[in-house]
Design an enzyme around this catalytic site. Structure first.
Site, short mmCIF file in Angstrom:
data_model
loop_
_atom_site.label_atom_id
_atom_site.label_comp_id
_atom_site.label_asym_id
_atom_site.label_seq_id
_atom_site.Cartn_x
_atom_site.Cartn_y
_atom_site.Cartn_z
N HIS A 1 -10.26 21.49 -25.08
CA HIS A 1 -10.99 20.23 -25.17
C HIS A 1 -10.60 19.49 -26.44
O HIS A 1 -10.53 20.08 -27.52
CB HIS A 1 -12.49 20.55 -25.18
CG HIS A 1 -13.37 19.38 -24.85
ND1 HIS A 1 -13.30 18.70 -23.67
CD2 HIS A 1 -14.37 18.79 -25.57
CE1 HIS A 1 -14.21 17.74 -23.65
NE2 HIS A 1 -14.87 17.78 -24.79
N SER B 1 -14.55 13.07 -23.03
CA SER B 1 -15.71 13.95 -23.06
C SER B 1 -16.97 13.15 -22.71
O SER B 1 -17.01 12.54 -21.64
CB SER B 1 -15.82 14.62 -24.43
OG SER B 1 -16.72 15.69 -24.40
N GLU C 1 -10.04 23.67 -20.86
CA GLU C 1 -11.03 22.80 -21.50
C GLU C 1 -11.96 23.54 -22.46
O GLU C 1 -12.26 23.08 -23.54
CB GLU C 1 -11.86 22.07 -20.43
CG GLU C 1 -11.17 20.86 -19.85
CD GLU C 1 -11.07 19.71 -20.84
OE1 GLU C 1 -11.75 19.74 -21.87
OE2 GLU C 1 -10.29 18.78 -20.58
#
Length: 517
Positions: free
Chosen positions: A430, A197, A320
């Site tokens: 994510h 990230s 995601e």
């Protein structure tokens, strides 16, 4: 649980002793937790580049995770370390290594945690699981903490506070690795930088900075890179000043006066939270890296031309943004806004309608019971991460850098914790891959099933292979092919049934790139 002590290590600043977490007849592994790599950034050192730690006398006991940088609790990311203490004194790293301190040097994996440049810690990633996983796979692992939010990324756009202090911290940690990692059995000439990230964006950005030359030799950006719209800005000065005035009540006529007031402020007043609402609506973050004329002396496009073309293994999860948008009160107006955000401002109404139809077709095919939500998720995922990832792959191919692409497609909701109940997400969102790279709950603690263990072994072996050989394949295998000009979206789907696929999202992101050009 009681642990025996590790051997004493002599670093460039003094002796340290950690703890032995695995002690088997055929394998031992040690953890050195909370090693200072820079001086505490307190007082006059607040809002300045990190400087090396001071020397100490005696043996420093490195057996506890360091305090995390001051931050506000994130419901999405902080379940595993929410009760851990926070402090401005946070510039420490953890080292995990084999208990065999022999002349055989092992590849080094340096990891930068994510959290939107606003939250996160090394504590969340655990210790024994890393030893039993990546270290057992033959790596020395370094986990780096750095300054976050205001402390790490505030900028006035001038010499009073140019910004990027969190990135300078990471560079200082990488320099520490070059000086000291040999004492832990690590090979300073065999360093992979990895991040997820915001950490992935940091890793990729650092690879473009002339200050990082020679500090690492390959890159693993996970779900974040230098091309994402939230990874950096040309300047954040106006935004930072407004935040100081509106949120902190600081009014100053000059940058010098502004920074003087911020230096006097208690550290806990400077804690910020990850703004997921801003991320999904604007695809930007307020406190983030900037083009400062020093760490980044030119725009990203120009830095790309001069930076070394390092081997890359870049990756995403299947969906995601699957947990960023709750499935509630969604309308066609939300859908139209998400789709329009992808298009240039002068795009025709027909383009918007055609694009909406494309995403609706995808949503109805993949998740008809929640089609409006799925359209928003697919479009938002493309906008804030997927398209940027394909851009990085195109650039790697053009520059001749070996580029491997993976998509993580295994999802056990337990790895995310209660947040998984916010949306009808059945695909890996994510952060879903983190538990399987670090061999234990990262976002939330949970008990591995047999399937979890199987996927974790696959992920850890893949990452170790790339860190060792710039190639994720097992020895003697060539099943995972790198991307090339004819197949820029070629990737390995990593999960219960790993498989090579020649296209990513049926070529949707490549068409976007062509359209934008």
């Amino acid at each position: 649980m009681d642990y025996s002590s590790s051997p004493t290590i002599t670093t460039c600043k003094g002796e340290i002793r950690g703890k032995r977490l695995i002690d088997e007849p055929e394998f031992q592994a040690d953890a050195y937790l909370g090693i200072p790599y820079a001086q505490p950034p307190l007082g006059d050192l607040r809002f300045k580049k990190s400087i090396p730690a001071r020397e100490w006398t005696g043996t420093r006991e490195c057996v506890e995770h360091p305090a995390k940088c001051v931050q506000m609790l994130s419901e999405l990311l902080s379940q595993n370390d929410k009760d851990w203490p926070a402090s401005e004194d946070c510039l420490y790293l953890n080292v995990f290594c084999s208990g065999e301190y022999s002349e055989k040097m092992r590849p080094v994996l340096v990891f930068i945690h994510g959290g939107g440049f606003a939250c996160g810690s090394v504590k969340a990633y655990g210790d024994r699981g890393i030893c039993d996983g990546l270290v057992r796979q033959g790596l020395v692992v370094v986990m780096v903490q750095y300054r976050l939010g205001i402390l790490g990324f505030f900028s006035t756009g001038d010499e009073s506070c140019p910004g990027n202090f969190g990135l300078w911290d990471q560079l200082a940690a990488l320099q520490w690795v070059q000086t000291n990692i040999g004492q832990f059995g690590g090979d300073r000439d065999h360093v992979t930088i990895c991040g997820q990230s915001a950490g992935g964006a940091c890793a990729d950005l650092l690879s473009l900075s002339p200050h990082s030359k020679g500090l690492f030799h390959r890159i693993i950006p996970m779900a974040g890179n230098a091309r994402t719209p939230w990874s950096h800005k040309s300047s954040t000065a106006d935004w930072c000043r407004r935040y100081a005035e509106d949120t902190l009540g600081v009014n100053a006529e000059t940058s010098e006066e502004l920074m003087a007031q911020l230096r006097r402020m208690p550290a806990d007043r400077l804690a910020v939270a990850l703004d997921a609402v801003m991320l999904r609506n604007e695809a930007e973050l307020g406190f983030c890296p900037v083009i400062d004329g020093d760490l980044f002396p030119a725009p990203i496009e120009e830095l790309l031309a001069a930076a070394p073309a390092l081997p890359v293994m870049i990756g995403l999860t299947t969906l995601e943004c699957g947990l960023l948008i709750p499935n509630e009160d969604l309308t066609d107006e939300h859908l139209e806004k998400a789709v329009k955000a992808l298009l240039p401002k002068n795009a025709s109404e027909g383009s918007t309608e055609a694009l909406s139809a494309m995403y609706k077709e995808v949503a109805l095919r993949k998740q008809p019971a929640h089609a409006t939500w799925r359209v928003l998720i697919e479009a938002t995922s493309d906008r804030i991460i997927n398209i940027a990832t394909m851009k990085v792959l195109h650039e790697c191919i053009r520059r001749g850098a070996p580029a491997y692409f993976y998509v993580f497609d295994y999802y056990n909701k337990a790895c995310i914790g209660p947040t998984a109940n916010n949306a009808p997400c059945s695909d890996a969102p994510h952060c879903a891959e983190l538990a399987y790279v670090f061999n234990g709950g990262v976002i939330a603690p949970f008990t591995f099933t047999k399937d979890d263990h199987r996927v974790a072994q696959l992920m850890m072996r893949t990452f170790a292979n790339f860190a060792k050989n710039s190639n994720p394949n097992d020895e003697g295998s060539s099943s995972w092919q790198p991307c090339d000009a004819a197949h820029p979206g070629r990737h390995m789907a990593l999960g219960m049934q790993p498989r090579m696929e020649e296209q990513f999202l049926e070529g949707r992101c490549e068409r976007w790139i062509d359209f934008m050009q």
